[in-house]
Design a protein around this motif. Structure first.
Motif, PDB file in Angstrom:
ATOM      1  N   UNK A  58       0.805  -1.217  -0.111  1.00 17.75           N
ATOM      2  CA  UNK A  58      -0.098  -0.099   0.010  1.00 17.75           C
ATOM      3  C   UNK A  58       0.888   1.268   0.227  1.00 17.75           C
ATOM      4  N   UNK A  61       2.179   2.199  -3.451  1.00 20.45           N
ATOM      5  CA  UNK A  61       1.011   2.367  -4.151  1.00 20.45           C
ATOM      6  C   UNK A  61       0.514   3.922  -3.970  1.00 20.45           C
ATOM      7  N   UNK A  62       0.621   4.443  -2.735  1.00 22.36           N
ATOM      8  CA  UNK A  62       0.214   5.595  -2.057  1.00 22.36           C
ATOM      9  C   UNK A  62       1.418   6.608  -2.612  1.00 22.36           C
ATOM     10  N   UNK A  64       2.878   6.218  -5.156  1.00 23.04           N
ATOM     11  CA  UNK A  64       2.367   6.305  -7.025  1.00 23.04           C
ATOM     12  C   UNK A  64       1.517   7.282  -7.133  1.00 23.04           C
ATOM     13  N   UNK A  65       0.399   7.366  -6.308  1.00 21.21           N
ATOM     14  CA  UNK A  65      -0.702   8.206  -6.452  1.00 21.21           C
ATOM     15  C   UNK A  65       0.049   9.442  -6.180  1.00 21.21           C
TER      16      UNK A  65
ATOM     17  N   UNK B  79      -5.332   2.506  -2.548  1.00 15.51           N
ATOM     18  CA  UNK B  79      -3.702   2.946  -2.085  1.00 15.51           C
ATOM     19  C   UNK B  79      -3.493   4.277  -2.773  1.00 15.51           C
ATOM     20  N   UNK B  80      -3.469   3.899  -4.371  1.00  9.57           N
ATOM     21  CA  UNK B  80      -3.208   5.215  -4.917  1.00  9.57           C
ATOM     22  C   UNK B  80      -4.043   6.256  -5.045  1.00  9.57           C
ATOM     23  N   UNK B  83      -3.072   8.225  -2.053  1.00 10.38           N
ATOM     24  CA  UNK B  83      -1.866   9.176  -2.349  1.00 10.38           C
ATOM     25  C   UNK B  83      -2.361  10.317  -3.062  1.00 10.38           C
ATOM     26  N   UNK B  84      -3.171  10.374  -4.070  1.00  5.34           N
ATOM     27  CA  UNK B  84      -3.757  11.430  -4.884  1.00  5.34           C
ATOM     28  C   UNK B  84      -4.506  12.518  -3.910  1.00  5.34           C
ATOM     29  N   UNK B 109      -6.484  -3.260   0.647  1.00  7.27           N
ATOM     30  CA  UNK B 109      -6.303  -1.821   0.655  1.00  7.27           C
ATOM     31  C   UNK B 109      -7.652  -1.315   0.809  1.00  7.27           C
TER      32      UNK B 109
END
Lengths: 367, 256
Positions: A58, A61-62, A64-65, B79-80, B83-84, B109
């Motif tokens: 995770x 991938x966080x 990545x975001x 998860x992505x 982050x965004x 996730x």
């Protein structure tokens, strides 16, 4: 002014001062102080993101975001966690977004142990995840150098829209040394032209690593390789010590280089012409500099805290023009200067001009 | 003139790109895409929205939904999106995920994104099968259902039971809006649209994690006609996955 800092915490503070916007991580020894430090430091600054993820999967991938969103972002881990991150790193490489990863290496394979090693060399420098890509890999040999490399890592990542990995072994992460920390850098958030912010007033943007048509995927791969050539041409860094007159050159990075430096001093004190070649960039590997050195030097001794990983790149670089020996310590054991010195003696070529004549040898034998 | 007396009553929302989708005939992804697009248009959030596509049939959601987009690794969309969203808390961030992606490989996730009350919207399309790879058993495949990897029917003794994700996620403290809807007939499509709209409004008001699970058909991999597949949702899937509201926080209830 120099202050005494623990490696992991100094790296974290250097990241903050370099403009770290968003950190995502997961606890794992011997890296955890980095996460703990940032858990207090980032929220205190306001508008900066700290998040403890549910796993290394995770966390990356966080990252990545956050990277897609245009943030200066990083994570840190240690070997087993770094393995889990390879999936995300492959996607990040393909998507060409910048990020920084700190890997404070520990003993492996498997759960291994908590002791320092350098056995993630292959995984870091050869790509690690699936597909063709290489992150830039920086290997500091002191806490100060770790701070300096961390401070420049985001700009390097942004310059090439790539992954920058700080290869830290458990020694550097855990030890305390006096360091001079750089000033807090105020970043003017610039429009990269690719980040996702919502498509107000512009064409929408899509960041993806999926290219079903082989020609399109080839095009993306060609772009990665072109970038890789630029990295190899521009970003090679290394340090040479006393190689000018050396008959044998030690090759080592990170804390193995620190110990090799001690062995080098002892060897020189004993009159042996020994030098040290220390790659700072493990990728791009300083192969041309080593190739030049091998035109003159016939003996290389690679000192690594692994079964021998970098030694393969050294052998490739010198292309059989010189003998390449290995002193590899596994299991989290650290090479001692005496061990290195013994190996230096074992491989030290006899200088022709220094070779004793038969008469001198006879004399020496009787004295 | 005839044209002067007629107004436009139905058209493609400008948030949906004018292309032919790659979806199979009878698949309800197209319907759900349109609902998301209509909601984006009605809420006027197209230029504030960042979508996170997942792996599965909807991997190309970014080809159809006209906004900024990124494409996650399999299961990692929450998860992505985290982050965004943490970097852009003022933007609207949503994921669009199938059941293999969300309920199997991405279970950790989605549960943790919900548990954190991550302020994102999740469109969860449950058709009980891995569509993109050709119809293998999914974590939501019904007991007894035949798939290419459960060819004599899902035997719960050896293959386990289908996961009820809405019920599971409703137990997390951070979830604010968890509902299950279906698109098997026009009435249910309208209810699904209302739920999607609410799920975006929850995010716009900063009220936490919102997820709409949508029972969807996969005629090709189910080996049925499009019509029979819709009946299968109505008669079989709804029995195991009851439609309803599984969690609506007080703050969301207060939303008008």
């Amino acid at each position: 002014m120099k202050e005494l800092w623990k490696g992991n915490e100094a790296i974290a503070e250097a990241a903050v001062r370099a403009g770290l916007d968003a950190y995502f991580g997961y606890p794992i020894t011997p890296q955890t102080e980095l996460l703990e430090y940032l858990s207090a430091r980032l929220p205190a600054l306001g508008k900066r993101v700290f998040l403890q993820a549910e796993s290394e999967l995770a966390a990356i991938n966080m990252v990545y975001g956050a990277a897609c969103a245009g943030a200066r972002t990083m994570t840190s881990s240690s070997s087993p966690g770094f393995s889990l991150m390879q999936e995300g790193l492959s996607y990040i490489a393909a998507s060409q977004v910048p990020c920084v990863v700190v890997d404070v290496m520990r003993g492996g394979p498997g759960l291994g142990n908590l002791a320092p090693t350098q056995a993630d060399y292959f995984q870091m420098t050869k790509g690690g995840g699936h597909g063709d890509y290489h992150p830039i890999v920086l290997a500091p040999a002191s806490v100060q150098e770790a701070v300096d490399l961390m401070y420049g890592a985001f700009e390097l990542a942004e310059k090439y829209r790539t992954i920058v990995i700080l290869a830290i072994d458990g020694n550097i992460g855990q030890m305390m040394e006096p360091v001079e920390l750089p000033p807090m850098r105020e970043r003017n958030k610039s429009d990269f032209g690719w980040e996702l912010t919502g498509a107000r007033g512009r064409e929408r943007r899509i960041i993806t690593s999926l290219f079903l048509k082989p020609e399109e995927l080839e095009h993306m791969n060609t772009a990665l390789q072109t970038k890789d050539q630029a990295v190899r041409a521009n970003e090679v860094r290394y340090v040479e010590r006393l190689t000018e007159d050396a008959d044998l050159v030690l090759v080592a990075f990170g804390s193995a280089a620190r110990i090799s430096q001690t062995a080098l001093k002892q060897a020189r004190a004993n009159g042996l012409a020994v030098g040290l070649f220390r790659p700072i960039t493990l990728y791009p590997f300083p192969d041309q500099a080593l190739a030049r050195l091998s035109e003159r030097v016939n003996q290389f001794l690679v000192v690594e805290m692994s079964a021998g990983q970098m030694v393969e790149d050294v052998r490739l670089a010198v292309e059989r023009k010189a003998q390449v020996h290995l002193l590899g310590k596994m299991g989290g054991l650290v090479p001692m200067p005496d061990e290195i010195l013994d190996r230096i003696y074992a491989h030290m070529p006899v200088r022709e001009e220094a070779a004793l004549t038969a008469e001198e040898a006879l004399l020496a034998a009787y004295l | 003139m005839l044209n002067e007396t007629l107004g436009v009553v139905y058209e493609r929302p400008h948030t949906l790109t004018d292309v032919i989708t790659h979806y199979c005939p009878g698949c309800t992804h197209g319907v759900i895409h349109r609902l998301v697009a209509e909601v984006m248009q009605e809420l006027d959030i197209q230029h504030e929205t960042i979508g996170v596509a997942s792996v599965g049939c909807s991997v190309f959601a970014y080809n159809y939904l006209d906004c900024d987009f990124c494409e996650a690794a399999h299961g990692r969309a929450p998860a992505m999106a985290t982050g965004v969203k943490r970097v852009h808390p003022d933007k609207i961030v949503f994921t669009y995920q199938g059941d293999g992606d969300l309920a199997s490989i991405g279970l950790a996730e989605i549960v943790h994104a919900a548990s954190r009350g991550e302020n994102i919207t999740v469109i969860f399309v449950n058709n009980g099968v891995y569509g993109m790879t050709g119809g293998q058993m999914a974590p939501t495949t019904l007991p007894g259902m035949k798939t290419t990897s459960s060819q004599t029917g899902r035997d719960v003794v050896t293959m386990g039971f289908p996961l009820r994700m809405s019920e599971l996620l409703a137990t997390t403290g951070g979830a604010s809006y968890i509902v299950r809807r279906s698109v098997h007939d026009p009435g249910h499509i309208n209810q699904t649209k209302k739920a999607i709209k609410k799920a975006f409004q929850v995010q716009m008001h900063g009220l936490g994690f919102a997820l709409v699970e949508i029972l969807s058909s996969c005629p090709v991999n189910w080996g049925m006609t499009a019509h029979d597949a819709l009946d299968y949702i109505k008669e079989k899937m709804v029995t195991y996955f009851p439609l309803g509201d599984y969690k609506i926080s007080d703050a969301v209830k207060a939303l008008k």
